[in-house]
Design a protein around this motif. Sequence first.
Motif, short mmCIF file in Angstrom:
data_model
loop_
_atom_site.label_atom_id
_atom_site.label_comp_id
_atom_site.label_asym_id
_atom_site.label_seq_id
_atom_site.Cartn_x
_atom_site.Cartn_y
_atom_site.Cartn_z
N GLU A 213 0.65 -1.40 -0.05
CA GLU A 213 0.02 0.06 -0.02
C GLU A 213 1.05 1.29 0.13
O GLU A 213 0.52 2.25 -0.68
CB GLU A 213 -1.09 -0.04 1.17
CG GLU A 213 -2.03 -1.20 1.15
CD GLU A 213 -2.89 -1.04 2.49
OE1 GLU A 213 -3.98 -1.67 2.16
OE2 GLU A 213 -2.45 -0.58 3.55
N GLU A 217 0.67 4.11 -3.11
CA GLU A 217 0.54 5.58 -2.72
C GLU A 217 1.68 6.50 -2.86
O GLU A 217 1.35 7.37 -3.47
CB GLU A 217 0.19 5.57 -1.26
CG GLU A 217 -0.32 7.01 -0.65
CD GLU A 217 -0.25 7.02 0.90
OE1 GLU A 217 -0.22 8.26 1.41
OE2 GLU A 217 -0.38 5.91 1.55
N ARG A 218 3.05 6.08 -2.65
CA ARG A 218 3.98 7.06 -2.79
C ARG A 218 4.38 7.29 -4.29
O ARG A 218 4.86 8.30 -4.48
CB ARG A 218 5.16 6.63 -2.14
CG ARG A 218 5.14 6.85 -0.53
CD ARG A 218 5.87 6.35 0.43
NE ARG A 218 5.90 6.48 1.66
CZ ARG A 218 4.70 6.81 2.67
NH1 ARG A 218 3.91 6.08 2.36
NH2 ARG A 218 5.00 7.29 3.71
#
Length: 299
Positions: A213, A217-218
């Motif tokens: 995750e 996201e990054r």
Amino acid sequence: DILDNPIGTAPGTMLEAEGTLFFCMPGVPRELVKMMDEQVLPRIAARREIKSYSRARLLRTFGIGESNLDEMLQGVPLDAGVELGFRTAFPDNYVRPVARGASAAEAETRLEAACGKLREALGPLCYGEGDETLEVATGVLLRERGVTVAVAESCTGGLVGSRLTAVPGSSAYFLGGIMAYANEAKQQLLGVPADLLAAYGAVSEPVAVAMAEGARERLGADLAVSTTGISGPGGGSEEKPVGLVYVGFADASGGQARRIHFPIDRERHRQMTTQVALDWIRRHLLGVPFELPRIGRRQ
């Protein structure tokens, strides 16, 4: 006769003596193979009457042992002129159908029909044909569907990202990877909570999910995979033995992870884990359930 070598400096030769042909060629494999196809085989074919033609292909599978693969295909109705061979090339197993016929066209027709039946029987276990590696097959699906991917790696040390980027044009779907080996790197680069690491340890399902995750996201990817495990030869315990690995996956719907135990040496453990991560991406894009590899006997 002098045998032309179009990709090297050493030519080959053919000598005919008392009705026998002797061929001498350089030993460099890529030169030898090309000369065999272009120089040797045509000369042999020109001097003999061909009564039977054969055609063959290589079907690549992952997730099933060689003996189980043989057993699985026993009931596939193949023409009398088709035979199957099996070969292991870790971490994959190959099926090699060979079709024979009175003409090249007949052999090719039989082979095409056989490959269709075999692919149907194998389902998602068969990921490619010929030289098509798993990273190539996965890349084709990513490009076709316009999906981007990122990776977060611990025990595989960048192997997943390396294989994805080995494919020309992978910049169309691969956004990047984060190799976070130490716990501090997992926290700082992937945002894995410190209390999660303290409660479950780096090699755990919650951390694998958080890593996937975090990478998604990054890096702004549509989906991401992660790896964290104990490749050995040391570092294991009764609760977490050597060979234990968690592979994580995350997309817009959330994250999940799988616990797998591969009791094999360090190098093959990392190879197998990488293959599992790539296969999870492929199966997700195909819309089929992700199944853990069945190595050896089917349980």
